[in-house]
Design a protein around this motif. Sequence first.
Motif, PDB file in Angstrom:
ATOM      1  N   VAL A  83       0.925  -0.943  -0.151  1.00 60.23           N
ATOM      2  CA  VAL A  83       0.103   0.001   0.070  1.00 60.23           C
ATOM      3  C   VAL A  83       0.841   1.402  -0.055  1.00 60.23           C
ATOM      4  O   VAL A  83       2.051   1.150   0.724  1.00 60.23           O
ATOM      5  CB  VAL A  83      -0.858   0.054   1.250  1.00 60.23           C
ATOM      6  N   GLU A  84       0.624   2.249  -0.665  1.00 63.68           N
ATOM      7  CA  GLU A  84       1.235   3.717  -1.065  1.00 63.68           C
ATOM      8  C   GLU A  84       0.732   4.584  -0.072  1.00 63.68           C
ATOM      9  O   GLU A  84      -0.611   4.785  -0.147  1.00 63.68           O
ATOM     10  CB  GLU A  84       1.586   3.831  -2.134  1.00 63.68           C
ATOM     11  N   ASN A  85       1.760   5.495   0.282  1.00 62.18           N
ATOM     12  CA  ASN A  85       1.249   6.757   1.195  1.00 62.18           C
ATOM     13  C   ASN A  85       0.152   6.763   2.023  1.00 62.18           C
ATOM     14  O   ASN A  85      -0.911   7.365   1.943  1.00 62.18           O
ATOM     15  CB  ASN A  85       0.923   7.607  -0.161  1.00 62.18           C
ATOM     16  N   VAL A  86       0.280   5.613   2.850  1.00 63.84           N
ATOM     17  CA  VAL A  86      -0.508   5.356   4.072  1.00 63.84           C
ATOM     18  C   VAL A  86      -0.081   6.013   5.240  1.00 63.84           C
ATOM     19  O   VAL A  86       1.263   6.242   5.636  1.00 63.84           O
ATOM     20  CB  VAL A  86      -0.932   4.046   4.137  1.00 63.84           C
ATOM     21  N   SER A  87      -1.030   6.770   6.199  1.00 65.21           N
ATOM     22  CA  SER A  87      -0.595   7.394   7.358  1.00 65.21           C
ATOM     23  C   SER A  87      -0.771   6.150   8.586  1.00 65.21           C
ATOM     24  O   SER A  87      -2.030   5.436   8.748  1.00 65.21           O
ATOM     25  CB  SER A  87      -1.405   8.366   7.717  1.00 65.21           C
ATOM     26  N   ILE A  88       0.170   5.962   9.211  1.00 68.52           N
ATOM     27  CA  ILE A  88       0.266   4.906  10.708  1.00 68.52           C
ATOM     28  C   ILE A  88       0.173   5.897  11.745  1.00 68.52           C
ATOM     29  O   ILE A  88       1.042   6.266  12.108  1.00 68.52           O
ATOM     30  CB  ILE A  88       1.296   4.025  10.432  1.00 68.52           C
ATOM     31  N   PRO A  89      -0.969   5.688  12.368  1.00 71.92           N
ATOM     32  CA  PRO A  89      -1.217   6.551  13.677  1.00 71.92           C
ATOM     33  C   PRO A  89      -0.363   5.964  14.566  1.00 71.92           C
ATOM     34  O   PRO A  89       0.011   4.835  14.566  1.00 71.92           O
ATOM     35  CB  PRO A  89      -2.740   6.368  13.772  1.00 71.92           C
ATOM     36  N   ARG A  90      -0.324   6.784  15.845  1.00 72.51           N
ATOM     37  CA  ARG A  90       0.345   6.300  17.039  1.00 72.51           C
ATOM     38  C   ARG A  90      -0.615   5.116  17.579  1.00 72.51           C
ATOM     39  O   ARG A  90      -1.733   5.319  17.625  1.00 72.51           O
ATOM     40  CB  ARG A  90       0.521   7.485  18.158  1.00 72.51           C
ATOM     41  N   GLY A  91       0.090   4.312  18.431  1.00 74.33           N
ATOM     42  CA  GLY A  91      -0.554   3.058  18.848  1.00 74.33           C
ATOM     43  C   GLY A  91      -0.555   2.005  18.050  1.00 74.33           C
ATOM     44  O   GLY A  91       0.064   2.096  16.978  1.00 74.33           O
ATOM     45  N   ALA A  92      -1.852   1.018  18.466  1.00 71.83           N
ATOM     46  CA  ALA A  92      -1.975   0.172  17.520  1.00 71.83           C
ATOM     47  C   ALA A  92      -2.974   0.321  16.310  1.00 71.83           C
ATOM     48  O   ALA A  92      -4.087   1.101  16.510  1.00 71.83           O
ATOM     49  CB  ALA A  92      -2.601  -1.142  18.315  1.00 71.83           C
ATOM     50  N   SER A  93      -2.927  -0.373  15.267  1.00 72.53           N
ATOM     51  CA  SER A  93      -3.884  -0.325  14.141  1.00 72.53           C
ATOM     52  C   SER A  93      -3.557  -1.458  13.250  1.00 72.53           C
ATOM     53  O   SER A  93      -2.798  -2.192  13.396  1.00 72.53           O
ATOM     54  CB  SER A  93      -3.364   1.278  13.423  1.00 72.53           C
TER      55      SER A  93
END
Length: 267
Positions: free
Chosen positions: A209-219
């Motif tokens: 997957v391209e240009n994805v935002s990974i938030p803080r914590g679990a996801s």
Amino acid sequence: MKKCGMILLIVCLFVVPSLSQAQSPADKILERVFGRDESRIRPEDLKVLQLEISPDPVRQRERVVFRVTISNDSRSSGRVTLAIKDNDEIISEVRDAILRPGDNQVSFPETSYRFSRSDHCFTVEADIERTRSRIDTSRAFCAKRTNLGWTLSDEKIGPSLYVENLEMNPDPAAPGQEIRFRIKMRNDGRRPIRCDVKIQDRDQVVAQVENVSIPRGASELQFSHSRYIFQRFDTCFTVLVDFEGTPYPVDASRKFCAKPMGWTLKP
């Protein structure tokens, strides 16, 4: 005599209490010395420890939120108006922010500020008693332009990410069957991370997957369907994140190897 007595009584009832409530210049000075004045925080008591943006990286024309951590070295609390500035331009402002002794985190309203230069250096200004002063900072806070946008991050990406689980659907899968991968990831960094995420079998990219935002914590992160062909008996997958054109392998809770009994990732 009775009239004089009445006049003295009136004076005692009305004049004396008002005199006792009147504040002398000496009393006002004492109030300032002992901290009973409303504005008790001085600019030199404040220091910017951290300045962050969200999202980070931020792309051009994308709305952004600024957040600052300010230390208050005085022993008093107070209300202060704070402004984020780029040179002389005010980007965002918070009025009557409460600053208590110790570290304080203040979030600013979302702004449509446009990033355009290769780097933008920000300062924080405090308005105390209608006097604006720049607050000292622990370091320079400059957003640098990267392939994915402008970032204030100076931390390494790899060590802050951790893969808790990798799953596929269907499981078990047959060779040549369409598979959809899903990973459960944890971001232990101080801010969200925008990057490309890849699942690889050795050097072969299985899904990405391209240009994805990974938030803080679990996801959780879902990948598109892929028609991956299982061939070897030692098919093991790794997860990589590509940040600013540099791939980082991500640590995992265990090895994710597909067993050749119907090809399953289940432990």
